[in-house]
Write a protein that holds these residues in place. Structure first.
Motif, mmCIF file in Angstrom:
data_model
loop_
_atom_site.group_PDB
_atom_site.id
_atom_site.type_symbol
_atom_site.label_atom_id
_atom_site.label_comp_id
_atom_site.label_asym_id
_atom_site.label_seq_id
_atom_site.Cartn_x
_atom_site.Cartn_y
_atom_site.Cartn_z
ATOM 1 N N LYS A 2 -5.983 17.133 -6.505
ATOM 2 C CA LYS A 2 -7.085 16.776 -7.074
ATOM 3 C C LYS A 2 -6.840 14.630 -7.407
ATOM 4 O O LYS A 2 -5.628 14.324 -7.572
ATOM 5 C CB LYS A 2 -7.203 16.499 -8.558
ATOM 6 C CG LYS A 2 -8.503 16.934 -9.395
ATOM 7 C CD LYS A 2 -8.943 16.869 -9.999
ATOM 8 C CE LYS A 2 -10.381 17.390 -10.644
ATOM 9 N NZ LYS A 2 -11.219 17.712 -12.088
ATOM 10 N N SER A 3 -7.983 13.444 -6.452
ATOM 11 C CA SER A 3 -7.493 12.405 -6.355
ATOM 12 C C SER A 3 -7.646 11.738 -7.711
ATOM 13 O O SER A 3 -8.201 11.792 -8.653
ATOM 14 C CB SER A 3 -8.457 11.747 -5.826
ATOM 15 O OG SER A 3 -7.865 10.458 -5.557
ATOM 16 N N GLY A 4 -6.527 10.913 -8.250
ATOM 17 C CA GLY A 4 -6.572 10.180 -9.041
ATOM 18 C C GLY A 4 -6.955 8.582 -8.866
ATOM 19 O O GLY A 4 -7.649 8.104 -8.686
ATOM 20 N N ARG A 5 -5.785 7.926 -9.178
ATOM 21 C CA ARG A 5 -5.512 6.408 -8.666
ATOM 22 C C ARG A 5 -4.534 6.279 -8.567
ATOM 23 O O ARG A 5 -3.530 7.303 -7.863
ATOM 24 C CB ARG A 5 -5.688 5.844 -9.919
ATOM 25 C CG ARG A 5 -6.865 5.412 -10.444
ATOM 26 C CD ARG A 5 -6.864 4.612 -12.126
ATOM 27 N NE ARG A 5 -5.990 2.991 -12.168
ATOM 28 C CZ ARG A 5 -5.684 2.886 -12.598
ATOM 29 N NH1 ARG A 5 -6.303 3.040 -14.037
ATOM 30 N NH2 ARG A 5 -5.297 1.300 -12.485
ATOM 31 N N GLU A 13 -0.883 7.236 -4.010
ATOM 32 C CA GLU A 13 -2.572 7.980 -5.102
ATOM 33 C C GLU A 13 -1.515 8.608 -5.495
ATOM 34 O O GLU A 13 -0.406 9.614 -5.440
ATOM 35 C CB GLU A 13 -2.472 8.306 -4.038
ATOM 36 C CG GLU A 13 -3.803 8.971 -3.952
ATOM 37 C CD GLU A 13 -5.170 9.622 -3.396
ATOM 38 O OE1 GLU A 13 -6.207 9.788 -3.958
ATOM 39 O OE2 GLU A 13 -5.020 10.027 -2.273
ATOM 40 N N PRO A 15 -1.720 11.851 -8.482
ATOM 41 C CA PRO A 15 -2.987 12.752 -8.833
ATOM 42 C C PRO A 15 -3.241 12.500 -10.353
ATOM 43 O O PRO A 15 -1.949 11.811 -10.994
ATOM 44 C CB PRO A 15 -2.282 14.274 -9.096
ATOM 45 C CG PRO A 15 -1.404 13.679 -7.851
ATOM 46 C CD PRO A 15 -0.843 12.634 -7.919
ATOM 47 N N ILE A 16 -4.088 13.204 -10.893
ATOM 48 C CA ILE A 16 -4.305 12.669 -12.739
ATOM 49 C C ILE A 16 -3.381 13.136 -13.649
ATOM 50 O O ILE A 16 -2.705 12.244 -14.546
ATOM 51 C CB ILE A 16 -6.091 13.119 -12.935
ATOM 52 C CG1 ILE A 16 -7.210 13.152 -12.013
ATOM 53 C CG2 ILE A 16 -6.445 13.179 -14.319
ATOM 54 C CD1 ILE A 16 -8.328 13.015 -12.237
ATOM 55 N N ASN A 17 -2.999 14.357 -13.284
ATOM 56 C CA ASN A 17 -1.898 14.682 -14.161
ATOM 57 C C ASN A 17 -0.409 14.527 -13.510
ATOM 58 O O ASN A 17 0.283 14.199 -15.009
ATOM 59 C CB ASN A 17 -1.951 16.176 -14.146
ATOM 60 C CG ASN A 17 -1.437 16.402 -11.960
ATOM 61 O OD1 ASN A 17 -2.102 15.704 -11.834
ATOM 62 N ND2 ASN A 17 -1.096 17.776 -12.456
ATOM 63 N N MET A 19 -0.019 10.923 -13.538
ATOM 64 C CA MET A 19 0.266 9.321 -14.267
ATOM 65 C C MET A 19 0.032 9.069 -14.900
ATOM 66 O O MET A 19 0.330 9.627 -16.167
ATOM 67 C CB MET A 19 -1.889 8.934 -14.478
ATOM 68 C CG MET A 19 -2.439 8.840 -13.058
ATOM 69 S SD MET A 19 -4.062 8.307 -13.506
ATOM 70 C CE MET A 19 -4.744 9.016 -14.178
ATOM 71 N N VAL A 30 -1.457 2.111 -14.241
ATOM 72 C CA VAL A 30 -1.049 3.106 -14.177
ATOM 73 C C VAL A 30 0.302 3.415 -12.880
ATOM 74 O O VAL A 30 -0.072 2.404 -11.656
ATOM 75 C CB VAL A 30 -2.033 3.784 -13.774
ATOM 76 C CG1 VAL A 30 -1.790 5.134 -12.765
ATOM 77 C CG2 VAL A 30 -3.632 3.645 -14.811
ATOM 78 N N ASP A 32 3.101 5.868 -11.087
ATOM 79 C CA ASP A 32 3.380 6.671 -10.108
ATOM 80 C C ASP A 32 4.938 7.315 -10.269
ATOM 81 O O ASP A 32 5.359 8.436 -10.966
ATOM 82 C CB ASP A 32 2.827 7.322 -8.703
ATOM 83 C CG ASP A 32 4.529 6.650 -7.922
ATOM 84 O OD1 ASP A 32 4.387 5.195 -8.389
ATOM 85 O OD2 ASP A 32 4.855 6.876 -6.906
#
Length: 54
Positions: A2-5, A13, A15-17, A19, A30, A32
């Motif tokens: 799932k793409s986040g920021r 890139e 993933p939301i989980n 960040m 934000v 990684d």
């Protein structure tokens, strides 16, 4: 995945989980990894706000 920021330092890139949100000098960022946070702090101490482009 799932793409986040994107990481505000390395532009990878995230993933939301995975960040790591952080507020630095009143700005929200934000990252990684904690390595990116450490590098960001070091660069920001030397170069100031020019590290992050709009």
């Amino acid at each position: 995945m799932k793409s986040g920021r994107f990481c505000d330092l390395c532009r990878k890139e995230i993933p939301i989980n995975n960040m790591i949100p952080m507020e630095i000098k009143g700005e929200n960022y934000v990252f990684d990894s904690y390595d990116c946070i450490r590098i960001f702090h070091n660069l920001n101490a030397v170069y100031g706000n020019i590290v992050i482009g709009e």
